[in-house]
Design a protein around this motif. Structure first.
Motif, PDB file in Angstrom:
ATOM      1  N   ILE A   1      23.538 -23.928  -0.558  1.00 26.29           N
ATOM      2  CA  ILE A   1      22.432 -23.136  -0.007  1.00 26.29           C
ATOM      3  C   ILE A   1      21.264 -23.012  -0.972  1.00 26.29           C
ATOM      4  O   ILE A   1      20.189 -22.547  -0.571  1.00 26.29           O
ATOM      5  N   ARG A   2      21.434 -23.420  -2.238  1.00 25.49           N
ATOM      6  CA  ARG A   2      20.347 -23.255  -3.200  1.00 25.49           C
ATOM      7  C   ARG A   2      19.041 -23.912  -2.747  1.00 25.49           C
ATOM      8  O   ARG A   2      17.970 -23.319  -2.848  1.00 25.49           O
ATOM      9  N   PRO A   3      19.041 -25.156  -2.240  1.00 26.35           N
ATOM     10  CA  PRO A   3      17.760 -25.785  -1.874  1.00 26.35           C
ATOM     11  C   PRO A   3      17.078 -25.149  -0.665  1.00 26.35           C
ATOM     12  O   PRO A   3      15.897 -25.423  -0.438  1.00 26.35           O
ATOM     13  N   VAL A   4      17.777 -24.359   0.125  1.00 27.71           N
ATOM     14  CA  VAL A   4      17.197 -23.855   1.373  1.00 27.71           C
ATOM     15  C   VAL A   4      16.994 -22.346   1.362  1.00 27.71           C
ATOM     16  O   VAL A   4      16.672 -21.774   2.400  1.00 27.71           O
ATOM     17  N   LEU A   5      17.159 -21.697   0.220  1.00 28.32           N
ATOM     18  CA  LEU A   5      16.993 -20.250   0.182  1.00 28.32           C
ATOM     19  C   LEU A   5      15.564 -19.860   0.527  1.00 28.32           C
ATOM     20  O   LEU A   5      14.608 -20.430  -0.009  1.00 28.32           O
ATOM     21  N   PRO A   6      15.356 -18.886   1.414  1.00 28.03           N
ATOM     22  CA  PRO A   6      13.997 -18.437   1.717  1.00 28.03           C
ATOM     23  C   PRO A   6      13.378 -17.734   0.518  1.00 28.03           C
ATOM     24  O   PRO A   6      14.085 -17.261  -0.378  1.00 28.03           O
ATOM     25  N   PRO A   7      12.053 -17.643   0.461  1.00 28.80           N
ATOM     26  CA  PRO A   7      11.409 -16.923  -0.647  1.00 28.80           C
ATOM     27  C   PRO A   7      11.830 -15.459  -0.663  1.00 28.80           C
ATOM     28  O   PRO A   7      12.027 -14.835   0.371  1.00 28.80           O
ATOM     29  N   GLY A   8      11.946 -14.914  -1.851  1.00 23.76           N
ATOM     30  CA  GLY A   8      12.268 -13.509  -1.991  1.00 23.76           C
ATOM     31  C   GLY A   8      13.707 -13.150  -1.697  1.00 23.76           C
ATOM     32  O   GLY A   8      13.992 -12.004  -1.338  1.00 23.76           O
ATOM     33  N   ILE A   9      14.629 -14.100  -1.811  1.00 24.04           N
ATOM     34  CA  ILE A   9      16.045 -13.861  -1.528  1.00 24.04           C
ATOM     35  C   ILE A   9      16.873 -14.235  -2.753  1.00 24.04           C
ATOM     36  O   ILE A   9      16.685 -15.305  -3.325  1.00 24.04           O
ATOM     37  N   GLU A  10      17.763 -13.350  -3.155  1.00 25.75           N
ATOM     38  CA  GLU A  10      18.744 -13.630  -4.188  1.00 25.75           C
ATOM     39  C   GLU A  10      20.143 -13.545  -3.575  1.00 25.75           C
ATOM     40  O   GLU A  10      20.417 -12.640  -2.789  1.00 25.75           O
ATOM     41  N   VAL A  11      21.001 -14.484  -3.928  1.00 26.67           N
ATOM     42  CA  VAL A  11      22.365 -14.516  -3.401  1.00 26.67           C
ATOM     43  C   VAL A  11      23.343 -14.477  -4.579  1.00 26.67           C
ATOM     44  O   VAL A  11      23.213 -15.258  -5.516  1.00 26.67           O
ATOM     45  N   THR A  12      24.288 -13.569  -4.505  1.00 25.10           N
ATOM     46  CA  THR A  12      25.341 -13.458  -5.504  1.00 25.10           C
ATOM     47  C   THR A  12      26.678 -13.764  -4.842  1.00 25.10           C
ATOM     48  O   THR A  12      26.972 -13.228  -3.773  1.00 25.10           O
ATOM     49  N   GLY A  13      27.455 -14.622  -5.471  1.00 29.87           N
ATOM     50  CA  GLY A  13      28.753 -14.975  -4.926  1.00 29.87           C
ATOM     51  C   GLY A  13      29.837 -13.990  -5.351  1.00 29.87           C
ATOM     52  O   GLY A  13      29.785 -13.390  -6.426  1.00 29.87           O
ATOM     53  N   TYR A  14      30.827 -13.842  -4.490  1.00 30.85           N
ATOM     54  CA  TYR A  14      31.983 -12.971  -4.749  1.00 30.85           C
ATOM     55  C   TYR A  14      33.227 -13.692  -4.267  1.00 30.85           C
ATOM     56  O   TYR A  14      33.282 -14.183  -3.130  1.00 30.85           O
ATOM     57  N   THR A  15      34.237 -13.782  -5.141  1.00 30.15           N
ATOM     58  CA  THR A  15      35.510 -14.394  -4.790  1.00 30.15           C
ATOM     59  C   THR A  15      36.572 -13.318  -4.715  1.00 30.15           C
ATOM     60  O   THR A  15      36.672 -12.474  -5.620  1.00 30.15           O
ATOM     61  N   ALA A  16      37.353 -13.343  -3.652  1.00 32.82           N
ATOM     62  CA  ALA A  16      38.375 -12.310  -3.462  1.00 32.82           C
ATOM     63  C   ALA A  16      39.366 -12.320  -4.621  1.00 32.82           C
ATOM     64  O   ALA A  16      39.809 -13.385  -5.064  1.00 32.82           O
ATOM     65  N   PRO A  17      39.749 -11.143  -5.128  1.00 28.06           N
ATOM     66  CA  PRO A  17      40.689 -11.078  -6.255  1.00 28.06           C
ATOM     67  C   PRO A  17      42.139 -11.156  -5.775  1.00 28.06           C
ATOM     68  O   PRO A  17      42.433 -11.124  -4.573  1.00 28.06           O
ATOM     69  N   TYR A  18      43.023 -11.264  -6.723  1.00 29.97           N
ATOM     70  CA  TYR A  18      44.458 -11.211  -6.428  1.00 29.97           C
ATOM     71  C   TYR A  18      44.784  -9.866  -5.780  1.00 29.97           C
ATOM     72  O   TYR A  18      44.218  -8.844  -6.157  1.00 29.97           O
ATOM     73  N   PRO A  19      45.635  -9.799  -4.750  1.00 32.32           N
ATOM     74  CA  PRO A  19      46.520 -10.858  -4.234  1.00 32.32           C
ATOM     75  C   PRO A  19      45.991 -11.556  -2.995  1.00 32.32           C
ATOM     76  O   PRO A  19      46.777 -11.885  -2.096  1.00 32.32           O
ATOM     77  N   ALA A  20      44.699 -11.791  -2.909  1.00 33.77           N
ATOM     78  CA  ALA A  20      44.156 -12.519  -1.758  1.00 33.77           C
ATOM     79  C   ALA A  20      44.691 -13.945  -1.753  1.00 33.77           C
ATOM     80  O   ALA A  20      44.876 -14.552  -2.810  1.00 33.77           O
ATOM     81  N   PRO A  21      44.951 -14.526  -0.582  1.00 33.53           N
ATOM     82  CA  PRO A  21      45.469 -15.907  -0.511  1.00 33.53           C
ATOM     83  C   PRO A  21      44.411 -16.916  -0.944  1.00 33.53           C
ATOM     84  O   PRO A  21      43.214 -16.624  -0.940  1.00 33.53           O
ATOM     85  N   THR A  22      44.866 -18.095  -1.303  1.00 35.92           N
ATOM     86  CA  THR A  22      43.937 -19.145  -1.725  1.00 35.92           C
ATOM     87  C   THR A  22      43.219 -19.796  -0.551  1.00 35.92           C
ATOM     88  O   THR A  22      42.223 -20.502  -0.752  1.00 35.92           O
ATOM     89  N   ALA A  23      43.663 -19.586   0.658  1.00 37.77           N
ATOM     90  CA  ALA A  23      43.020 -20.119   1.856  1.00 37.77           C
ATOM     91  C   ALA A  23      43.345 -19.195   3.023  1.00 37.77           C
ATOM     92  O   ALA A  23      44.386 -18.529   3.037  1.00 37.77           O
ATOM     93  N   ILE A  24      42.442 -19.154   4.012  1.00 37.31           N
ATOM     94  CA  ILE A  24      42.641 -18.339   5.220  1.00 37.31           C
ATOM     95  C   ILE A  24      43.009 -19.296   6.349  1.00 37.31           C
ATOM     96  O   ILE A  24      42.142 -19.946   6.943  1.00 37.31           O
ATOM     97  N   GLU A  25      44.297 -19.392   6.660  1.00 32.25           N
ATOM     98  CA  GLU A  25      44.763 -20.320   7.680  1.00 32.25           C
ATOM     99  C   GLU A  25      45.659 -19.649   8.718  1.00 32.25           C
ATOM    100  O   GLU A  25      46.198 -20.342   9.584  1.00 32.25           O
ATOM    101  N   SER A  26      45.807 -18.342   8.647  1.00 28.80           N
ATOM    102  CA  SER A  26      46.676 -17.641   9.586  1.00 28.80           C
ATOM    103  C   SER A  26      46.217 -16.194   9.699  1.00 28.80           C
ATOM    104  O   SER A  26      45.364 -15.725   8.925  1.00 28.80           O
ATOM    105  N   THR A  27      46.785 -15.489  10.651  1.00 30.34           N
ATOM    106  CA  THR A  27      46.471 -14.064  10.809  1.00 30.34           C
ATOM    107  C   THR A  27      46.922 -13.275   9.587  1.00 30.34           C
ATOM    108  O   THR A  27      46.227 -12.355   9.128  1.00 30.34           O
ATOM    109  N   THR A  28      48.079 -13.619   9.050  1.00 30.62           N
ATOM    110  CA  THR A  28      48.568 -12.928   7.848  1.00 30.62           C
ATOM    111  C   THR A  28      47.618 -13.143   6.679  1.00 30.62           C
ATOM    112  O   THR A  28      47.315 -12.197   5.928  1.00 30.62           O
ATOM    113  N   ASP A  29      47.114 -14.372   6.509  1.00 31.15           N
ATOM    114  CA  ASP A  29      46.149 -14.633   5.444  1.00 31.15           C
ATOM    115  C   ASP A  29      44.907 -13.774   5.618  1.00 31.15           C
ATOM    116  O   ASP A  29      44.368 -13.223   4.640  1.00 31.15           O
TER     117      ASP A  29
END
Length: 449
Positions: free
Chosen positions: A215-243
């Motif tokens: 998304i870096r090349p297409v960010l609109p002017p005046g927008i900052e984006v910060t990433g957040y990664t889910a911490p433990y014990p979040a699953p490594t992928a979301i592939e089911s309702t339990t995940d």
């Protein structure tokens, strides 16, 4: 003859006549004139006096009337100079949720000291809008040729300032050229950029980095984006309702630690995006907990698809994801415009671990199958597909090289949709299904978050 000449000398000039037809509207004369009476059995009886573009140009006798045969006379059209409108004074931009830039605390020990908002020891900075072109970049939009070219451009929030307008005018007579296009306007500068939190609800940090890179090349002017990664014990992928449930619990508890004192948002963020292509329960949970707008990338891309095409399809990962997506589209009420999903038969993590050529081939095959089914818009059904958008676009090109089928990157659609909501200053409605849940849990003695 003497009476006729005297009557013609007494006839007022059509230039000062209040009912003279002009290309620019009524006469600029400031002298009020009496309303003439409407003659009967005339073509002018069929014209309403309320119509501003066509007025009765005559009186029953005398001025404006040919006394010989009773036919009306008109003055020749006179050019009218357009009024130069000065640009309005705009105030400074404001935000629905003002706050100061937040720096998350970092521990000095342990490999997890970087926290969910940074990328290990590299200390990833928020994304800023990247601008292309310079002061000499030209626009392909239609321009107004009737307005003078002396109106300066409004200041923008970008790094480069544009000079005075050089819009073309009519070579013959610039004052007589009329255009349906107005002079363009630009946005006023903001006091601070809008800050968006991109939430990856699984614990795979490389997927968060891929989303930010795309998304870096297409960010609109005046927008900052910060990433957040889910911490433990979040699953490594979301592939089911339990995940999905496990990731919701992990993210909700962790973000509560960083909530603003007023409870409206997580620190200084003006909006939050859940970067999982599903009807993830975290979306509604965050809407209940905070006031800022919260959207999912699937929801955003579905609405974008409805605005640019007639039928859409989804490139899915595993077969179970295809079933989940079918149910989600029905829940959003868009089944009528949905041709279905095509599975790549790959897991979420396999999008990164499998050879790039194999993944691109599978995505291209699924995209072509959806186009054959009648889809004119194709959605990439996983945030992990964002780096392989080109493979799907190339797969649906026509034989002559044209691309008549759109391919939507769901992460990019989420960013653009959120930027629009934040600019509008619209928070999440708190009367109804998204009413805050904290008071109810506190009443039950269950204030555990």
């Amino acid at each position: 003859m003497a009476e006729s000449q005297q009557q013609q000398q007494q006839q007022p000039s059509s230039q000062n006549h209040p009912f003279a037809l002009r290309p620019g509207g009524p006469s600029p004369s400031s002298t009020p004139q009496p309303q003439p009476q409407k003659a009967q059995n005339s073509i002018y009886d069929l014209v309403s006096d309320d119509m501003p573009s066509y007025q009765n140009p005559r009186t029953p006798s005398g001025p404006g009337l040919n006394n010989t045969n009773g036919t009306p006379t008109f003055s020749p059209p006179q050019p009218q100079s357009p009024t130069l409108q000065q640009p309005q004074s705009y105030g400074q931009g404001s935000s629905r949720f003002p706050s100061q830039l937040y720096q998350f605390p970092q521990n000095e020990s342990g490999p997890s000291s970087s926290g969910p908002y940074t990328d290990g020891p590299r200390n990833v900075q928020p994304l800023f809008a990247q601008h292309s072109g310079g002061a000499g970049a030209q626009s392909s939009r239609p321009v107004s040729r009737g307005a003078p070219n002396m109106i300066p451009s409004m200041p923008t929030g970008g790094s480069s300032a544009s000079g005075p307008s050089t819009r073309p005018t009519s070579a013959a007579n610039p004052n007589t050229a009329r255009s349906p296009f107005s002079t363009p306007i630009t946005s006023p500068p903001r006091q601070r950029p809008h800050q968006i939190l991109l939430i990856n609800p699984n614990s795979t940090r490389s997927m968060t980095e891929a989303c930010l890179t795309s998304i870096r090349p297409v960010l609109p002017p005046g927008i900052e984006v910060t990433g957040y990664t889910a911490p433990y014990p979040a699953p490594t992928a979301i592939e089911s309702t339990t995940d999905a449930i496990m990731s919701t619990e992990a993210v909700l508890r962790d973000l509560a630690k960083h909530a603003a004192s007023n409870g409206e948002t997580v620190q200084n963020f003006d909006g939050m995006i859940v970067a999982c292509f599903s009807k993830h329960p975290l979306i509604d949970a965050l809407r209940e907990s905070y006031d800022v707008p919260v959207i999912g990338i699937m929801e955003a891309s579905l609405y974008v698809a409805r605005m640019i095409g007639g039928r859409f399809g989804i490139v899915a990962t595993a077969a179970r994801s295809k079933i989940f997506q079918d149910d989600a589209v029905a829940a959003y009420g868009l089944s009528h415009f949905y041709v279905g999903s095509e599975s790549t038969h790959l897991g979420v993590l396999e999008l990164e671990t499998r050879p790039r050529e194999e993944v691109a081939k599978r995505m291209g095959h699924a995209a072509r199958s959806l186009a054959v089914k009648g889809a004119d818009t194709i959605l990439l059904g996983c945030a992990g597909m964002t780096e392989l958008t080109r493979a799907a676009k190339d797969a649906v090109r026509d034989e002559d090289g044209r691309r008549t089928v759109n391919v939507i990157d769901s992460v990019e659609a989420g960013i653009m949709m959120m930027a629009s909501l934040v600019d509008m200053g619209i928070p999440t409605s708190k009367k109804g299904v998204y009413k805050g849940e904290k008071e109810g849990r506190r009443t039950r003695g269950q204030n555990w978050l």
